[in-house]
Design an enzyme around this catalytic site. Structure first.
Site, PDB file in Angstrom:
ATOM      1  CE  LYS A 192      -1.764  -1.488   3.775  1.00 43.88           C
ATOM      2  NZ  LYS A 192      -2.490  -1.811   5.007  1.00 43.88           N
ATOM      3  CB  THR A 225      -6.558   8.377   7.319  1.00 43.88           C
ATOM      4  OG1 THR A 225      -5.630   9.023   8.194  1.00 43.88           O
ATOM      5  CG2 THR A 225      -6.901   9.301   6.179  1.00 43.88           C
ATOM      6  N   GLY A 227      -7.403   3.652  10.882  1.00 44.76           N
ATOM      7  CA  GLY A 227      -8.094   2.374  10.674  1.00 44.76           C
ATOM      8  C   GLY A 227      -8.243   1.980   9.218  1.00 44.76           C
ATOM      9  CB  THR A 228      -7.204   3.462   5.947  1.00 44.51           C
ATOM     10  OG1 THR A 228      -5.959   3.870   6.480  1.00 44.51           O
ATOM     11  CG2 THR A 228      -8.098   4.649   5.789  1.00 44.51           C
ATOM     12  N   GLY A 229      -6.022   0.727   7.159  1.00 41.96           N
ATOM     13  CA  GLY A 229      -5.352  -0.549   6.865  1.00 41.96           C
ATOM     14  C   GLY A 229      -6.188  -1.734   7.318  1.00 41.96           C
ATOM     15  CB  CYS A 230      -8.011  -2.432  10.505  1.00 41.78           C
ATOM     16  SG  CYS A 230      -6.704  -1.985  11.636  1.00 41.78           S
TER      17      CYS A 230
END
Ligand SMILES: Cc1ncc(COP(=O)(O)OP(=O)(O)O)c(N)n1
Ligand SMILES: Cc1nc(C(=O)O)sc1CCOP(=O)(O)O
Ligand SMILES: [Mg+2]
Length: 513
Positions: A192, A225, A227-230
């Site tokens: 990412k 933003t 928590g975007t990865g989870c």
């Protein structure tokens, strides 16, 4: 590692229905922006059941992580056994795995209770910069977890750490990293690039062992933003649980994250640097479209070609040839606007146009006629204030189709959002001869409509090569493109005009960003 199914069937009998099921193995975030809480919300938004194994309890908020309490390893093992032995899990998604012992236990549990897919988000550092899994864990990630994974989703820092500190500064570096990570064992890798410096878009690299795909989405300017990865990893897991292919799961997940960030960009929770977003915002607005598959990407509005058969007749061109030329020239969406055709003729033309647009992967919308859109399976409709209300069009078309609404005032723009529209067409920006008695709003009227809505907006009316740049340079973030009739179709070469306009828009967009 390819894993066998766990024996769960779609339906074991007439009265039993299997719901797609993701188990998340992750840490709890007391602020509920990331971790277990984000995973549950993302799965709920995607229509998938989510069970949980909690590996750590964190005290955290929008400022940072104030404390971490790791759950004892034998109790992580007990949770895993409880869920995996009984509950027909399709996909396991991992987040915070704070000790080597927990990684080992997970590895053993998945050997005992195989699932269809394992999605590994190799969480190491929180978005606030706090360490959630120390460097000592890297070798057990590499040796035990990655070789089992169907996909891993590291960000740039995590990819670099997993590769022993390899510097990642460019998209080319990300490609090399994806390949090097793949060599460790996961079947697919998504690196990412959200943190990549100097990048206008959010660029991710997906590598499946054969092909490398560069996936782009627009970078949403927002503090929200956390928590975007989870969320991205959970959404990939949810789509896999529903049966998607890996690439399609990744694309849908990326689009979902982009959409929720866009819709949540102005919400305000907490006083820290990074806030949470709202996974279920659309549900709260009464629009029950949680099953939408992410068919609409606002960047499709960039160069919107609206057809006119009188103009094409005048230049002696069949409609499909005109549409093909517009697409070849760079049109990103097409609307079939037939004001004079009888229904049957309109439908036949629409079917041919759906065929040509689909072959290019460009959405085709039908002007005014929801019945024709349904009959030819177009991608959606565009309706005006005196056509079928968008709310009813949404009911008839269902959650998957694209609906655009013409708005000339801020009030209409607010209503379009409530009604479940996907975008707004706003005009006439300039005087036009194509639509009779059309009021001219000017750039100020366009801005007022944009600012009244979170929906993406396309400008229309009198737009051509000489003024498209000024429209795009208004600099309003939800203005995504221009819709054009005569400047493309009332010209000798549709291909040349579309190419030229596309180049002008690209130039203007690069000035704005
Ligand atoms: C992209 C886009 N925006 C606005 C319109 C106008 O729609 P409407 O107001 O319904 O007028 P007609 O096109 O039906 O004459 C549009 N078609 N497309
Ligand atoms: C179809 C349409 N709708 C408009 C609106 O203001 O909603 S203006 C318009 C006509 C746009 O044609 P041209 O690009 O040739 O000016
Ligand atoms: Mg109309």
């Amino acid at each position: 590692m390819a894993m066998e199914g766990n024996g769960a069937s779609v339906s074991d009998g007439a009265s039993k229905t299997k719901i797609p099921h993701v188990l998340t193995v992750a840490g709890s975030d007391s602020g509920a922006g990331a971790g277990i809480q984000a995973d549950i919300k993302a799965c709920a938004a995607r229509g998938v059941y989510c069970s949980t194994v909690i590996t750590a309890v964190t005290a955290q908020n929008t400022v940072g992580v104030q404390g971490v309490n790791i759950v004892p390893e034998d109790f992580v093992a007990e949770q895993l056994k409880s869920v995996l032995s009984d509950m027909q899990v399709d996909v396991v998604k991992t987040g915070m795995l704070p000790s080597i012992g927990i990684v080992k236990i997970l590895h053993e549990s998945l050997r005992e209770f195989p699932v269809r897919a394992l999605v590994v988000d190799p969480v190491m550092v929180s978005t606030s910069g706090d360490v959630l899994a120390g460097p000592s864990i890297l070798s057990s990630f590499r040796e035990e977890l990655l070789p089992m994974a169907d996909i891993i989703t590291p960000n740039i820092k995590e990819a670099s750490a997993l590769l022993g500190g390899m510097p990642l500064e460019t998209v080319a570096d990300m490609r090399s990293a994806a390949k090097a990570l793949h060599a460790i064992g996961p079947r697919n890798v998504l690196v990412k690039g959200g943190d990549l410096p100097d990048s206008l878009d959010a660029i991710d690299i997906f590598f499946d062992g054969k092909d490398c795909h560069e996936l782009r989405s627009s970078r949403i300017k927002t503090r929200n933003t956390h928590g975007t990865g989870c969320t991205l990893a959970s959404c990939i897991a949810a789509e896999l649980a529903k049966g998607s292919s890996m690439l399609s799961a990744v694309k849908v997940a990326k689009h979902y994250v982009e959409t929720v960030l866009e819709y949540s960009k102005d919400i305000f929770i907490g006083n820290g640097r990074q806030g949470p977003f709202d996974h279920l915002l659309r549900l709260k607005n009464g629009i029950h479209n949680s099953h939408r598959q992410g068919t609409f990407n606002p960047s499709n509005l960039f160069l919107y070609a609206v057809t006119d058969s009188q103009m094409n007749k005048k230049w002696g061109r069949p409609m499909v040839d005109a549409i093909e030329a517009a697409i070849e020239g760079g049109a990103t969406i097409v609307q079939l606007r037939e004001k004079d055709a009888e229904t049957r003729e309109f439908l036949e033309m629409a079917k041919a146009c759906v065929g040509i647009c689909r072959s290019y992967g460009v959405p085709l919308l039908i002007n005014d006629r929801v019945d024709v859109a349904l009959a030819c399976d177009a991608d959606g409709v565009h309706v005006g204030q005196s056509d079928m209300p968008a709310r009813i069009a949404r009911t008839l078309l269902g959650p998957e189709k694209i609906i655009g609404v013409s708005c000339k005032t801020p009030e209409q723009a607010q209503q379009a959002w409530i009604d479940g529209a996907d975008y707004i067409g706003c005009g006439g920006v300039y005087p036009t001869n194509t639509k009779a008695n059309n009021p001219t709003l000017g750039l100020d009227g366009l801005k007022a409509v944009c600012l009244a809505s979170k929906l993406p907006v396309v400008a229309i009316g009198g737009i051509n090569a000489s003024n498209a740049g000024s429209v795009m340079e208004t600099g309003v973030s939800n203005l995504k493109g221009v819709a054009v009739v005569s400047a493309l179709f009332d010209r000798e070469s549709v291909l040349a005009e579309t190419r030229n306009l596309h180049a002008i828009l690209m130039e203007a967009a690069s000035q704005v960003k």
